[in-house]
Write a protein that holds these residues in place. Sequence first.
Motif, mmCIF file in Angstrom:
data_model
loop_
_atom_site.group_PDB
_atom_site.id
_atom_site.type_symbol
_atom_site.label_atom_id
_atom_site.label_comp_id
_atom_site.label_asym_id
_atom_site.label_seq_id
_atom_site.Cartn_x
_atom_site.Cartn_y
_atom_site.Cartn_z
ATOM 1 N N GLU A 233 22.618 16.486 11.430
ATOM 2 C CA GLU A 233 22.094 14.932 11.484
ATOM 3 C C GLU A 233 20.964 14.179 11.768
ATOM 4 O O GLU A 233 20.662 13.360 11.883
ATOM 5 C CB GLU A 233 23.662 14.168 11.422
ATOM 6 N N LYS A 234 20.292 15.020 12.804
ATOM 7 C CA LYS A 234 19.429 14.388 12.968
ATOM 8 C C LYS A 234 19.378 13.693 14.629
ATOM 9 O O LYS A 234 18.464 12.604 14.861
ATOM 10 C CB LYS A 234 18.279 14.829 13.057
ATOM 11 N N LYS A 235 20.995 13.549 15.152
ATOM 12 C CA LYS A 235 21.232 12.680 16.301
ATOM 13 C C LYS A 235 21.259 12.753 16.872
ATOM 14 O O LYS A 235 21.403 13.943 17.328
ATOM 15 C CB LYS A 235 21.982 11.752 15.410
ATOM 16 N N THR A 269 28.501 10.906 10.707
ATOM 17 C CA THR A 269 27.141 11.236 9.734
ATOM 18 C C THR A 269 27.411 9.094 9.093
ATOM 19 O O THR A 269 26.141 9.340 8.895
ATOM 20 C CB THR A 269 27.935 12.229 8.645
ATOM 21 N N GLU A 273 23.893 5.820 13.905
ATOM 22 C CA GLU A 273 22.988 5.537 13.543
ATOM 23 C C GLU A 273 22.082 6.894 14.583
ATOM 24 O O GLU A 273 21.794 7.112 14.922
ATOM 25 C CB GLU A 273 22.052 4.108 13.930
ATOM 26 N N LYS A 274 20.986 6.627 13.743
ATOM 27 C CA LYS A 274 19.969 7.782 14.234
ATOM 28 C C LYS A 274 19.037 7.195 15.148
ATOM 29 O O LYS A 274 18.747 5.427 15.135
ATOM 30 C CB LYS A 274 18.537 8.054 12.734
ATOM 31 N N GLU A 276 16.323 6.573 16.037
ATOM 32 C CA GLU A 276 15.434 5.170 15.506
ATOM 33 C C GLU A 276 15.562 3.790 15.573
ATOM 34 O O GLU A 276 15.002 3.188 15.729
ATOM 35 C CB GLU A 276 13.727 5.679 14.997
ATOM 36 N N ASN A 277 16.528 4.685 14.426
ATOM 37 C CA ASN A 277 17.338 2.850 13.707
ATOM 38 C C ASN A 277 18.404 2.158 14.954
ATOM 39 O O ASN A 277 17.970 1.170 15.408
ATOM 40 C CB ASN A 277 18.185 3.344 13.254
#
Length: 553
Positions: A233-235, A269, A273-274, A276-277
């Motif tokens: 999920e790139k987190k 998911t 949040e990611k 940056e967020n």
Amino acid sequence: MKSREQEYKEIFIAEALEYFDALNRHISDLEKRPQDDQILAEIFRFLHNLKANAKAIGYLKISDVSHKLETAFSLIRNKELSFSDEVVTVLFEGIDLLGELIHNIDNESYGEPDPVLLRNLDIIVDNLSDSTIELAKVQRYNTSKNLSLSELVYIQIKKLDHLLNLVGELVIDRDRIVSISRELGNDELKSVSSHLNRITEDLQYSIMDARLVSIGSLFNKFPRIVRDIATAEKKSVDLTMSGHDIQIDRNILQIITDSLLHLVRNAITHGIEKPENRLKKNKSQNGNLSLIARNDRENVLIQLSDDGKGIDLNQVRKAIVERQLLPAGAVEHLSDTEALSYLFEPGFSLAKEVTEFSGRGVGLDVVKNAVDSIGGRIRIESEKGKGTSFILQLPTSIAVKGALLFEVDEIFYAIPLIHTEQVVALDTDDLHEVGGVMVADIFGETITVVYLHELLNVKEQEINLGDKTRLKGLVQNIIIVSYNNRKLGLIVDKLYRQQDIVVKPLSKPLDAVDLYGGVTLLGSGKVCLVLDVPAVTRYFISRRQVLAGEQTN
């Protein structure tokens, strides 16, 4: 209660002794059939597993000797080392040393392994066995060993299931005998029944204890799972866990495994949040996920919390209307807790996109059904922008349940305590007819109240749940039950006591009646029906939806 370290050590020792016995057997066979590749492969596998297990739990001496032996047998398997008499002797001595190290794990007075034997193993590993001078210097290792067996045995879970079922039958007969002894008043029978009561109780809890496992056996799988999902999920997610030592029935843990995995996926998911967020919201770049287990009286609580974006209740209410679960007018009056409970409805999802791990139409209803099947409860706590928590309340055993006994129309019923909030007595005048049902203000909370006599004994087309004139007496005994964040009051004729019961499934065709979750036999010999609180609650939710729709139209 054993610590997690003690439990792991006992399991390791039991497995290590099995490996030790198998190694002795296989190396003896290999001496007779040195070209048998299958035996070599088995020996190599046992040594490799023993090395890995010993290293994982911190027994480095055992791991080191296992590694030397594994290397030696690898050389033999690759035809780089001949299986000569000298080599066989050293390998037997090396396996004897393994057994000695395993048996002396708790022996603080045990010194270092024999340096001569370790040197000899090094010679074998370095493939210098052609030097007969070196091997001749090795003294014969002491082979006068005492035979011993492991204190642990492995039992198939189905055998424990069968034992627990038999104990359940015994508990029912025990209660009957105790009741008869009280009625007859025979002192000798009272003494025997009292002794039987104690023995049966000890047997019951011993079998239940044998089925308990540490929640850590499930929790320990999640660090890798969280890492893989977060990467996909790139987190960035930090996982903290506690309560590994909490004990629970193995079958219950098995049933909730997929549910907990589903909740963890959702948290990563949809919740967190990611990076940056998160930075834009003044949060740490890494999301935080916690998995906590703790005891709560006779139950186990498992709480999964994240510090993500939380659940938008406005979106939830909008989705309830869009899916035609409630009309818009009724949704406005829902409390936050009731609104969140609709997340467990089949097909209900707020996911806006399909990912590798979620958003494929498998919602929280699957989790709810799994928790319901073992008599547990689940609730949600969420704050927009702050995060979400899922709290699972689970029984420690699914065979014997604490229940509240009561009577309606001279028939005995039981309700599992895990769904029972409280018991109150209210004046009939305190009950009010609203929207076709009765409601009452109980400790500042408006709760729908149902007369069980009306529900259980009146034909469906004649049921009028909002008619106070059908009640008997000036004071009503009410049991407040809770399911899926919704409370319901059940009016009963008589209240009795709390009691552990063994619930048996209903036979056909009664098993098709949704309102009953099973049956048990009381000490008096009378049959007692067990109410299915989720089924009763779902009935009134659907009925309220119909009434709300009629009022809107």
